[in-house]
Design an enzyme around this catalytic site. Structure first.
Site, PDB file in Angstrom:
ATOM      1  N   ASP A  60       0.790  -1.226   0.000  1.00 45.70           N
ATOM      2  CA  ASP A  60       0.000   0.000   0.000  1.00 45.70           C
ATOM      3  C   ASP A  60       0.822   1.275   0.000  1.00 45.70           C
ATOM      4  O   ASP A  60       0.386   2.305   0.489  1.00 45.70           O
ATOM      5  CB  ASP A  60      -0.916   0.002   1.234  1.00 45.70           C
ATOM      6  CG  ASP A  60      -0.145  -0.278   2.527  1.00 45.70           C
ATOM      7  OD1 ASP A  60       1.074  -0.041   2.557  1.00 45.70           O
ATOM      8  OD2 ASP A  60      -0.763  -0.734   3.495  1.00 45.70           O
ATOM      9  N   GLU A  79      -1.075  -9.123  -1.225  1.00 43.50           N
ATOM     10  CA  GLU A  79      -1.626  -8.547   0.005  1.00 43.50           C
ATOM     11  C   GLU A  79      -2.748  -7.567  -0.329  1.00 43.50           C
ATOM     12  O   GLU A  79      -2.810  -6.432   0.148  1.00 43.50           O
ATOM     13  CB  GLU A  79      -0.537  -7.860   0.844  1.00 43.50           C
ATOM     14  CG  GLU A  79      -0.950  -7.657   2.305  1.00 43.50           C
ATOM     15  CD  GLU A  79       0.133  -6.987   3.141  1.00 43.50           C
ATOM     16  OE1 GLU A  79       0.838  -7.713   3.854  1.00 43.50           O
ATOM     17  OE2 GLU A  79       0.276  -5.755   3.059  1.00 43.50           O
ATOM     18  N   GLU A 115      -1.652   5.315   3.214  1.00 43.67           N
ATOM     19  CA  GLU A 115      -1.709   3.911   2.784  1.00 43.67           C
ATOM     20  C   GLU A 115      -3.127   3.422   2.493  1.00 43.67           C
ATOM     21  O   GLU A 115      -3.343   2.634   1.561  1.00 43.67           O
ATOM     22  CB  GLU A 115      -1.047   3.023   3.845  1.00 43.67           C
ATOM     23  CG  GLU A 115       0.468   3.148   3.917  1.00 43.67           C
ATOM     24  CD  GLU A 115       0.944   4.310   4.773  1.00 43.67           C
ATOM     25  OE1 GLU A 115       2.171   4.519   4.859  1.00 43.67           O
ATOM     26  OE2 GLU A 115       0.082   5.021   5.340  1.00 43.67           O
ATOM     27  N   HIS A 154       5.943   4.631  14.048  1.00 39.08           N
ATOM     28  CA  HIS A 154       6.378   5.543  12.994  1.00 39.08           C
ATOM     29  C   HIS A 154       5.236   6.175  12.214  1.00 39.08           C
ATOM     30  O   HIS A 154       5.453   7.043  11.382  1.00 39.08           O
ATOM     31  CB  HIS A 154       7.265   4.783  12.000  1.00 39.08           C
ATOM     32  CG  HIS A 154       6.508   3.806  11.147  1.00 39.08           C
ATOM     33  ND1 HIS A 154       6.128   2.571  11.608  1.00 39.08           N
ATOM     34  CD2 HIS A 154       6.045   3.892   9.879  1.00 39.08           C
ATOM     35  CE1 HIS A 154       5.476   1.924  10.650  1.00 39.08           C
ATOM     36  NE2 HIS A 154       5.401   2.705   9.607  1.00 39.08           N
ATOM     37  N   ARG A 165       2.370   8.416  10.699  1.00 37.62           N
ATOM     38  CA  ARG A 165       2.210   9.876  10.714  1.00 37.62           C
ATOM     39  C   ARG A 165       1.187  10.311  11.756  1.00 37.62           C
ATOM     40  O   ARG A 165       1.334  11.342  12.393  1.00 37.62           O
ATOM     41  CB  ARG A 165       1.786  10.364   9.318  1.00 37.62           C
ATOM     42  CG  ARG A 165       2.889  10.297   8.276  1.00 37.62           C
ATOM     43  CD  ARG A 165       2.367  10.692   6.902  1.00 37.62           C
ATOM     44  NE  ARG A 165       3.424  10.723   5.907  1.00 37.62           N
ATOM     45  CZ  ARG A 165       3.833   9.653   5.223  1.00 37.62           C
ATOM     46  NH1 ARG A 165       3.271   8.476   5.447  1.00 37.62           N
ATOM     47  NH2 ARG A 165       4.805   9.754   4.326  1.00 37.62           N
TER      48      ARG A 165
END
Length: 402
Positions: free
Chosen positions: A94, A116, A130, A213, A215
Site C-alpha cells: 500500500d 496482500e 496507505e 512511525h 504519521r
C-alpha cells in the site's frame, strides 16, 4: 512470460523476497527497486540475496513531498516499463511505490497483480496515505492475492470480480520461514552489542519490542507512548524494553528528547536489521507497534501485540484476540501490559490465537502455481483483449486452497 516485480520499502521487499525467489525458478523475473526507502531496503536485498535489475533511487528525503515522490516514480517507472515491456506487473501492499507501480502498469495496458490485496481500515486518513493507496490499487489490479478471508470479503464488497480474487495467505509467513533458515545469531549479537544489549540480557530477561512511525502518531500521541514505556520500564525492572526507532526525523526528535532521561532497561536503537528483528520477535514476550507487518509477524510467531493505533487494516489480529487495539492511550497500554504479565493463562491464550491467521508459509508457491496455470497465462498473454475473460473455474483446480 516476463514478470516485473516492483518494490521500494522494507515491508514490500521482505514480503516479495520469497515471491521473487519462487518466480525466478519458472519465469523471467525483472526486479525493480524504486529506492523509496533506499538504505532500509538494501539490508533486505543483501539478506535475501535478491538480484535487482533496476534501482531507481527515488528515495524519500525531508524536503521531498509525497506528490514529488509520486511524480519521480511515475516518470522512472514509465521509462523502465517502456524498455522491458513486461507481460505482468506485480506490486505488494500500500505504499506510493505500490500505487505508482500499478498505475503505470495500467497506463501501459499491462495486467497488474496485487500481493496482500484487500486490507482495509475504512478510515481515509488512518493510516495515511496507505489506506487510499491500497484502495486505488484495488481498482487498478487485475489479479488480487488477499492474505485472509476478511480481505477477500472486503474486495468482494467493493465489487471486485470474484474470478480475479485468489486467497493465498500472507507472504510475510513465507519470509519469516526463509529468514529463520538463514539467520546468523552471531551477527544479531554483534549488531545489538553496539547499543549495550548483550546475549545475557536477551536470553535471561523478558523482551518487550517497540516500534512507532505512523504519521498519525507523530506529536502528542508519540509523547503519550513514551510516557507509558517509561512508566512500565520502571514498574518492571527485570524486563528489557528495546525500541527500534524509525529514521523519520520527527519521530527521532520526539523520542530522543523524551528519552534523554530513562530507566536503564530501555534501549533505543536505530532501525534494527530484518534478521535482528526476526530474532527479537522469536524471543519477545510482547510487542508494542503501529506497524502493519509487525502485527502479522507477531501473531504468526505467537507473541501478543498491542497495536498503537485507533484502527487497523489487520482486523483479523484484533478479532481473533491475538492482539489489542490500544491507540496511544496510557490506560489501555498499561492495562493490557499488566494483564499479560500477571495472568499467565490469559497470556498463553492470546499467544495461541494467531498461529494460522496468515497462512502456512506457502503463499509464494500458490502465486507461482497460479501464474503457471494455462488459462491465467492466456489471460496475461492476450491482455487487454482478455480483460473480460472469466477465470472462476480455475479455482476448482486447487489454486485457491486456503
Amino acid at each position: 512470460m516476463k514478470i516485473a516485480v516492483v518494490f521500494g520499502t522494507r515491508p514490500e521487499a521482505i514480503k516479495l523476497a520469497p515471491v521473487i525467489k519462487q518466480l525466478r525458478e519458472k519465469f523471467e523475473t525483472i526486479v525493480i527497486n524504486s529506492g523509496q526507502h533506499h538504505n532500509l531496503v538494501q539490508q533486505i536485498i543483501d539478506f535475501f540475496h535478491i538480484e535487482v535489475d533496476y534501482d531507481l533511487r527515488a528515495y524519500v528525503s525531508k524536503d521531498r513531498t509525497l506528490p514529488q515522490l509520486s511524480s519521480m516514480l511515475i516518470e522512472n517507472l514509465d521509462r523502465v516499463y517502456s524498455e522491458i515491456s513486461p507481460d505482468l506487473v506485480i506490486v505488494q501492499g500500500d505504499t506510493m511505490t505500490t500505487f505508482t507501480g500499478a498505475f503505470v502498469g495500467f497506463l501501459h495496458k499491462k495486467p497488474v497483480a496485487h500481493v496482500e490485496a484487500g486490507l482495509r481500515s475504512f478510515s481515509k486518513f488512518a493510516p495515511f496515505p496507505e489506506e487510499l493507496m491500497r484502495e486505488m490499487v484495488g481498482r487498478l489490479a487485475d489479479l488480487h492475492f488477499p492474505p485472509t478471508v476478511v480481505d477477500k470479503e472486503n474486495l468482494l464488497n467493493e465489487n471486485i470480480r470474484p474470478d480475479r480474487i485468489f486467497l493465498v495467505g500472507n507472504t510475510v509467513v513465507d519470509a519469516l520461514k526463509l529468514g529463520n533458515s538463514i539467520l546468523d545469531e552471531n551477527q544479531v549479537f554483534q549488531e545489538l552489542k553496539e547499543y549495550g544489549i548483550t546475549p545475557d540480557i536477551l536470553k535471561d530477561r523478558k523482551i518487550v519490542l517497540i516500534t512507532s512511525h505512523r504519521r498519525e502518531n507523530i506529536g502528542e500521541p508519540l509523547v503519550r507512548i513514551c510516557q507509558s514505556i517509561k512508566h512500565l520500564a520502571q514498574e518492571y525492572p527485570d524486563f528489557v524494553f528495546i525500541w527500534s526507532m524509525h529514521p523519520n526525523p520527527e519521530v527521532k526528535e520526539i523520542v530522543s528528547n523524551y528519552m534523554q532521561t530513562k530507566p536503564d532497561n530501555i534501549y533505543i536503537t536505530k532501525p534494527v536489521s530484518y534478521p535482528t528483528m526476526i530474532y527479537l520477535l522469536n524471543h519477545a514476550f510482547l510487542v508494542l507497534t503501529d506497524s502493519g507487518g509487525l502485527q502479522e509477524e507477531s501473531a504468526s510467531i505467537g507473541v501478543p501485540v498491542l497495536v498503537l493505533r485507533t484502527v487497523t487494516e489487520r482486523s483479523v489480529v484484533i478479532d481473533a484476540g491475538a492482539g489489542f487495539l490500544v491507540d496511544s492511550d496510557r490506560n489501555k497500554i498499561e492495562y493490557y501490559f499488566n494483564k499479560l504479565v500477571q495472568d499467565k493463562e490469559f497470556y498463553k491464550e492470546v499467544s495461541d490465537r494467531g498461529e494460522h491467521l496468515f497462512g502456512d508459509g506457502t503463499a509464494s508457491i500458490r502465486i507461482q502455481k497460479l501464474l503457471e496455470n494455462n488459462e491465467v497465462q492466456k489471460f496475461i498473454k492476450d491482455y487487454p483483449l482478455t480483460e473480460k475473460m472469466n477465470l472462476e473455474h480455475i479455482k476448482k483446480e486447487g489454486i485457491e486452497i486456503l
